[in-house]
Scaffold this motif. Structure first.
Motif, short mmCIF file in Angstrom:
data_model
loop_
_atom_site.label_atom_id
_atom_site.label_comp_id
_atom_site.label_asym_id
_atom_site.label_seq_id
_atom_site.Cartn_x
_atom_site.Cartn_y
_atom_site.Cartn_z
N GLU A 78 -0.19 -1.48 9.80
CA GLU A 78 -1.56 -1.63 9.34
C GLU A 78 -1.59 -1.67 7.82
OE1 GLU A 78 -4.80 0.58 11.76
OE2 GLU A 78 -4.67 1.53 9.78
N GLY A 79 -2.38 -2.57 7.31
CA GLY A 79 -2.58 -2.60 5.87
C GLY A 79 -1.53 -3.37 5.10
N LEU A 98 1.70 3.19 4.94
CA LEU A 98 1.72 2.12 5.95
C LEU A 98 1.65 2.79 7.31
CD1 LEU A 98 4.53 -0.15 4.51
CD2 LEU A 98 2.09 -0.61 4.54
N PRO A 152 0.83 -1.21 0.00
CA PRO A 152 0.00 0.00 0.00
C PRO A 152 0.87 1.25 0.00
CG PRO A 152 -0.59 -1.48 1.82
CD PRO A 152 0.69 -1.99 1.22
#
Lengths: 163, 163
Positions: free
Chosen positions: B114-115, A120, A117
Motif C-alpha cells: 500500500e502506498g 509501506l 513512503p
DNA sequence: ATCATTGCAAACTGTTTGCATCAAG
DNA sequence: CTTGATGCAAACAGTTTGCAATGAT
C-alpha cells in the motif's frame, strides 16, 4: 576534480581502524578485501574478487577469501546480498539503501529511491479477511527495493544485436 | 465461506489447459508440481517439493523435478525467486506482486504494498553530478519490494526463548 | 517408429571444512 | 609458546547432464 584526495596510507589506516573496531586483526587478506571493495564501490562476487586480487598481484586462496568474507559479514563490515539471479555479492555500503540491478548481467549499484513512503503496509493477495488477520501478525522490519533494469552497456549490446 | 468450490477435476483440467497453452505435454510430473503449487499457494524450494510429493504418495526423482521446474519457468508458468537468504523458491503467482519474507525462517508470502508510487526514481549514492548522469542511462523496468519481517511463528519462538 | 519423459548415477558449481604450516602477539 | 591465519585438498549442497529404459503419439 576530486577535492579530497585519499592517500593509500589514509585508506589503509581507515581499513585497519575498522577491522580493529570489530575485533578482527588487520591481516593482509582482510585488508586486501576491504580495500578492494572500498576503492571500487562495486558489488563483487567471490570469484570476481579472486580475479581482481590476482590481477593486482595480491592473490588469495579460495578458502582464505571465503573464510574472511564470512567473518567480515558476521562482524558487520560487509553485507552479503543475493540478486534476483541468485548470484551472491558483497556490499561494503552499510547505510540503508536500495539496489538497481541489471536483469541481463546482474550488475548492481547502490541507490536511494525517490518518493518512497516512510512506511509501506503489506496487503494480502488475495485479499480476504482471514488473510488480512494473519498478515497483521507479521512484524515488518525493513523494506528493500530492488529496481530491475537494464544497464547502459547491456542496452548498447542489445542495440548492436538488433542492428 | 468458499463460494466457488473447485473440484479436483476442475483444477486438473485447469492445469492441463495451462500446460497445453504453453506447448508442454501435461505429463504426470508437471501436473503434480503445478497442482501442488496452486493448491498450497506456497513458495516451495525444490527440496520441499520433493518431500511434499513424497508425502502425498507421488514421489518424483530429483532430476525430473529440476528438469520440469526449468521448463515451467522457461515457459512462464512459474517464477523462480531467490530470497535474501539465497534460497531458491518457486512462485506460481504470475501477477506482479511483492514479497513479505521472514528473516528467520525464509518463509515468503505474496503481498501488495500500500502506498507505493507508480514510478520510483533511483537516486545515486553518493549523489554527484557524474553519478547522476550515469544513472540516468539505466532503463528501469520494474520495482520489486521485499519486506523483511518476522513471521508469527518465529515471533512466538523468540518469545518462548526469552521467557 | 519416433520423439518426449523419466530417473539413476555421474558431473559440476559455489562454498565450507580438516588439517598441516606459518605468522603474530 | 599459544593462538589465530593461511591455503591446499577433500567434502559438501544444490543443480545439471549423459544415457538407458520407458511411455506416449
Amino acid at each position: 576534480m576530486a577535492p579530497v584526495m585519499r592517500l593509500p596510507t589514509e585508506r589503509g589506516e581507515d581499513v585497519q581502524r575498522r577491522l580493529e573496531a570489530v575485533g578482527l586483526r588487520p591481516t593482509l587478506a582482510r585488508r586486501l578485501v576491504l580495500e578492494l571493495l572500498y576503492e571500487t564501490n562495486c558489488h563483487y562476487t567471490a570469484e570476481e574478487m579472486l580475479e581482481a586480487l590476482r590481477a593486482r598481484g595480491t592473490p588469495l586462496s579460495v578458502a582464505t577469501l571465503y573464510q574472511n568474507l564470512r567473518q567480515l559479514v558476521e562482524r558487520g563490515l560487509l553485507r552479503k546480498v543475493t540478486g534476483p539471479d541468485g548470484v551472491v555479492r558483497y556490499d561494503a555500503n552499510l547505510e540503508p539503501h536500495h539496489h538497481l540491478i541489471c536483469r541481463r548481467c546482474g550488475r548492481m549499484v547502490d541507490v536511494a529511491v525517490e518518493g518512497l513512503p516512510a512506511t509501506l503496509r503489506p496487503v494480502p493477495l488475495p485479499t480476504t479477511p482471514s488473510a488480512e488477520r494473519e498478515l497483521a501478525r507479521w512484524r515488518v522490519l525493513a523494506p528493500h527495493v530492488e529496481l530491475e533494469a537494464i544497464c547502459p552497456s547491456c542496452q548498447e549490446q542489445e542495440e548492436a544485436f538488433h542492428a
